[in-house]
Design a protein around this motif. Sequence first.
Motif, PDB file in Angstrom:
ATOM      1  N   ILE A 166       0.846  -1.186   0.000  1.00  0.00           N
ATOM      2  CA  ILE A 166       0.000   0.000   0.000  1.00  0.00           C
ATOM      3  C   ILE A 166       0.886   1.241   0.000  1.00  0.00           C
ATOM      4  O   ILE A 166       1.739   1.412   0.885  1.00  0.00           O
ATOM      5  CB  ILE A 166      -0.924   0.026   1.229  1.00  0.00           C
ATOM      6  CG1 ILE A 166      -1.775  -1.248   1.277  1.00  0.00           C
ATOM      7  CG2 ILE A 166      -1.809   1.262   1.218  1.00  0.00           C
ATOM      8  CD1 ILE A 166      -2.593  -1.387   2.555  1.00  0.00           C
ATOM      9  N   ALA A 167       0.705   2.068  -1.008  1.00  0.00           N
ATOM     10  CA  ALA A 167       1.408   3.355  -1.051  1.00  0.00           C
ATOM     11  C   ALA A 167       0.707   4.314  -0.103  1.00  0.00           C
ATOM     12  O   ALA A 167      -0.490   4.592  -0.246  1.00  0.00           O
ATOM     13  CB  ALA A 167       1.393   3.905  -2.473  1.00  0.00           C
ATOM     14  N   LEU A 168       1.433   4.817   0.884  1.00  0.00           N
ATOM     15  CA  LEU A 168       0.830   5.626   1.943  1.00  0.00           C
ATOM     16  C   LEU A 168       0.965   7.124   1.659  1.00  0.00           C
ATOM     17  O   LEU A 168       2.068   7.615   1.404  1.00  0.00           O
ATOM     18  CB  LEU A 168       1.497   5.310   3.283  1.00  0.00           C
ATOM     19  CG  LEU A 168       1.419   3.849   3.755  1.00  0.00           C
ATOM     20  CD1 LEU A 168       2.307   3.646   4.972  1.00  0.00           C
ATOM     21  CD2 LEU A 168      -0.022   3.453   4.064  1.00  0.00           C
ATOM     22  N   SER A 169      -0.136   7.816   1.735  1.00  0.00           N
ATOM     23  CA  SER A 169      -0.092   9.274   1.687  1.00  0.00           C
ATOM     24  C   SER A 169       0.514   9.771   2.995  1.00  0.00           C
ATOM     25  O   SER A 169       0.580   9.009   3.981  1.00  0.00           O
ATOM     26  CB  SER A 169      -1.510   9.830   1.521  1.00  0.00           C
ATOM     27  OG  SER A 169      -2.275   9.538   2.682  1.00  0.00           O
ATOM     28  N   PRO A 170       0.964  11.029   3.061  1.00  0.00           N
ATOM     29  CA  PRO A 170       1.519  11.523   4.332  1.00  0.00           C
ATOM     30  C   PRO A 170       0.559  11.368   5.500  1.00  0.00           C
ATOM     31  O   PRO A 170       0.963  11.029   6.614  1.00  0.00           O
ATOM     32  CB  PRO A 170       1.797  13.001   4.017  1.00  0.00           C
ATOM     33  CG  PRO A 170       2.067  13.025   2.539  1.00  0.00           C
ATOM     34  CD  PRO A 170       1.137  11.998   1.966  1.00  0.00           C
ATOM     35  N   GLU A 171      -0.739  11.586   5.251  1.00  0.00           N
ATOM     36  CA  GLU A 171      -1.730  11.445   6.328  1.00  0.00           C
ATOM     37  C   GLU A 171      -1.870   9.988   6.754  1.00  0.00           C
ATOM     38  O   GLU A 171      -1.901   9.679   7.955  1.00  0.00           O
ATOM     39  CB  GLU A 171      -3.086  11.979   5.851  1.00  0.00           C
ATOM     40  CG  GLU A 171      -4.162  11.913   6.923  1.00  0.00           C
ATOM     41  CD  GLU A 171      -5.492  12.485   6.450  1.00  0.00           C
ATOM     42  OE1 GLU A 171      -6.524  12.130   7.045  1.00  0.00           O
ATOM     43  OE2 GLU A 171      -5.492  13.282   5.494  1.00  0.00           O
ATOM     44  N   ALA A 172      -1.920   9.072   5.775  1.00  0.00           N
ATOM     45  CA  ALA A 172      -2.039   7.653   6.098  1.00  0.00           C
ATOM     46  C   ALA A 172      -0.773   7.136   6.770  1.00  0.00           C
ATOM     47  O   ALA A 172      -0.834   6.282   7.666  1.00  0.00           O
ATOM     48  CB  ALA A 172      -2.331   6.850   4.834  1.00  0.00           C
ATOM     49  N   ALA A 173       0.371   7.645   6.361  1.00  0.00           N
ATOM     50  CA  ALA A 173       1.643   7.199   6.936  1.00  0.00           C
ATOM     51  C   ALA A 173       1.679   7.465   8.440  1.00  0.00           C
ATOM     52  O   ALA A 173       2.281   6.702   9.202  1.00  0.00           O
ATOM     53  CB  ALA A 173       2.805   7.895   6.240  1.00  0.00           C
ATOM     54  N   ALA A 174       1.025   8.551   8.861  1.00  0.00           N
ATOM     55  CA  ALA A 174       1.012   8.890  10.280  1.00  0.00           C
ATOM     56  C   ALA A 174       0.142   7.942  11.089  1.00  0.00           C
ATOM     57  O   ALA A 174       0.280   7.848  12.313  1.00  0.00           O
ATOM     58  CB  ALA A 174       0.521  10.325  10.464  1.00  0.00           C
ATOM     59  N   ARG A 175      -0.746   7.195  10.406  1.00  0.00           N
ATOM     60  CA  ARG A 175      -1.662   6.269  11.090  1.00  0.00           C
ATOM     61  C   ARG A 175      -1.264   4.806  10.891  1.00  0.00           C
ATOM     62  O   ARG A 175      -1.882   3.909  11.461  1.00  0.00           O
ATOM     63  CB  ARG A 175      -3.083   6.468  10.558  1.00  0.00           C
ATOM     64  CG  ARG A 175      -3.586   7.905  10.615  1.00  0.00           C
ATOM     65  CD  ARG A 175      -3.875   8.360  12.027  1.00  0.00           C
ATOM     66  NE  ARG A 175      -4.961   7.602  12.642  1.00  0.00           N
ATOM     67  CZ  ARG A 175      -6.255   7.891  12.469  1.00  0.00           C
ATOM     68  NH1 ARG A 175      -6.608   8.911  11.690  1.00  0.00           N
ATOM     69  NH2 ARG A 175      -7.177   7.180  13.072  1.00  0.00           N
ATOM     70  N   ALA A 176      -0.258   4.572  10.079  1.00  0.00           N
ATOM     71  CA  ALA A 176       0.160   3.199   9.756  1.00  0.00           C
ATOM     72  C   ALA A 176       1.176   2.686  10.769  1.00  0.00           C
ATOM     73  O   ALA A 176       1.888   3.469  11.404  1.00  0.00           O
ATOM     74  CB  ALA A 176       0.759   3.154   8.354  1.00  0.00           C
ATOM     75  N   PRO A 177       1.257   1.376  10.945  1.00  0.00           N
ATOM     76  CA  PRO A 177       2.228   0.813  11.905  1.00  0.00           C
ATOM     77  C   PRO A 177       3.669   1.044  11.458  1.00  0.00           C
ATOM     78  O   PRO A 177       3.958   1.132  10.271  1.00  0.00           O
ATOM     79  CB  PRO A 177       1.883  -0.678  11.908  1.00  0.00           C
ATOM     80  CG  PRO A 177       1.224  -0.925  10.591  1.00  0.00           C
ATOM     81  CD  PRO A 177       0.472   0.325  10.266  1.00  0.00           C
ATOM     82  N   THR A 178       4.556   1.145  12.430  1.00  0.00           N
ATOM     83  CA  THR A 178       5.988   1.248  12.152  1.00  0.00           C
ATOM     84  C   THR A 178       6.764   0.071  12.733  1.00  0.00           C
ATOM     85  O   THR A 178       7.905  -0.172  12.342  1.00  0.00           O
ATOM     86  CB  THR A 178       6.570   2.556  12.722  1.00  0.00           C
ATOM     87  OG1 THR A 178       6.290   2.622  14.123  1.00  0.00           O
ATOM     88  CG2 THR A 178       5.962   3.765  12.031  1.00  0.00           C
ATOM     89  N   VAL A 179       6.157  -0.650  13.667  1.00  0.00           N
ATOM     90  CA  VAL A 179       6.748  -1.889  14.176  1.00  0.00           C
ATOM     91  C   VAL A 179       6.291  -3.025  13.263  1.00  0.00           C
ATOM     92  O   VAL A 179       5.130  -3.095  12.869  1.00  0.00           O
ATOM     93  CB  VAL A 179       6.305  -2.161  15.628  1.00  0.00           C
ATOM     94  CG1 VAL A 179       6.767  -3.536  16.103  1.00  0.00           C
ATOM     95  CG2 VAL A 179       6.834  -1.074  16.547  1.00  0.00           C
ATOM     96  N   SER A 180       7.211  -3.903  12.886  1.00  0.00           N
ATOM     97  CA  SER A 180       6.831  -5.042  12.053  1.00  0.00           C
ATOM     98  C   SER A 180       5.930  -5.976  12.853  1.00  0.00           C
ATOM     99  O   SER A 180       6.173  -6.241  14.035  1.00  0.00           O
ATOM    100  CB  SER A 180       8.074  -5.794  11.573  1.00  0.00           C
ATOM    101  OG  SER A 180       7.725  -6.746  10.594  1.00  0.00           O
TER     102      SER A 180
END
Length: 403
Positions: free
Chosen positions: A270-284
């Motif tokens: 999934i290509a994340l927009s800046p807004e979505a990137a802030a809500r997406a997980p960062t821990v695997s």
Amino acid sequence: MRVAVLGAGVIGVSSAWYLARAGHEVTLVDRQPEAGMETSFANGGQISAGHAEPWAKPSVLPKVLRWLGREDAPLLFRPRADLAQWMWGLRFALECIPGRFERNRRQLAGLASYSRDSLIELRAETGLQYHQLSRGILRFCTEQADFDALAAHGETRTAAECLAIEPALRDSRTPVVGGVYTPEDESGDAHEFTLQLAQRAEALGVRFLRGTTVEGMEIAGGRVVAAQAGGRRLEADAFVVSLGSYSPLLLAHLGISIPVYPLKGYSITIALSPEAAARAPTVSLTDEAHKLVMSRLGDRLRCAGTAELTGYDTSVNETRCAAILQRIEQLFPALAGAGEVTRWAGLRPATPNNVPVIGRTRFANLYLNTGHGTLGWTLAAGSGRALADLVSGRQPGVDFRFR
């Protein structure tokens, strides 16, 4: 010594790198126009040394029976008129016996730990950048039975602790009940790693024959004297077969049988927009209920999983990809419709016990480094390093059953 490495996925490229570092004259061969274009292209991204264990375990057999006929099942067996498929399935069932599972898990754990340490050293030496994150891996459960199974094998984290580790899970429509966290584990883009390491290997003197298909091998005096590749005769003092799922097809012509069969896996990115990137997980993450893994790769989220025994078919099954996307949107509602979704399928070279096949064959100068299944990215650096030691006549620095 002249060494030909056949296959330029993450395993073959790692082998070529360590062989060149050991002072050998290396030729790397692959049918694709660039390195890492097949199984290594869009995997789940996890370096999961902390919980590298076989799929073949006692608890999986009842689940496999429940999954029969389900198109979205995590493990799907599509019966074919293929003896290799049926034999692999039978051997997989036998490897689920408790004693065998524990033995295989110990093998994988040792190699995985060695590989993670090797990767860290390699990264420090080369400066490779591949969207790596050293934030650990969280195996989370949304079903109590899965949590109880994890609790029987070690220390667990409460639901609150899991949500503190990865806050993006707080909005999940299926509540997290607990999990296991391995902080020393990592994630990263295996394809980008493979590309960059291939480039550095070439700078070290490795000759890379791109777009070159290996058609066969020439035997004389109990040794391999040449490989037929791209219509040319490639001579070397030693040969390494790292052709993934296609390794047994080449070896069969030499009378060598290995228990490797393609296990088709899927991923979505999934290509994340800046807004979505802030809500997406960062821990695997590893989703125990659906057997999915998720990794953040810069401004993308990769989710991979499922296994399908269907021969050498690489077509993308939209139903299975849709099931992965549905689960992502269930876990992370804010990502619904967040960006473009790329779908992919690849063939994992799996052995029934999930332990790779590494070492020498009955031909003194023919070596194997294949059969890593779902753990190719996790085991790549250590497998390549150990293989280079074996070819060089040294004892690898890891306790593992080499051939």
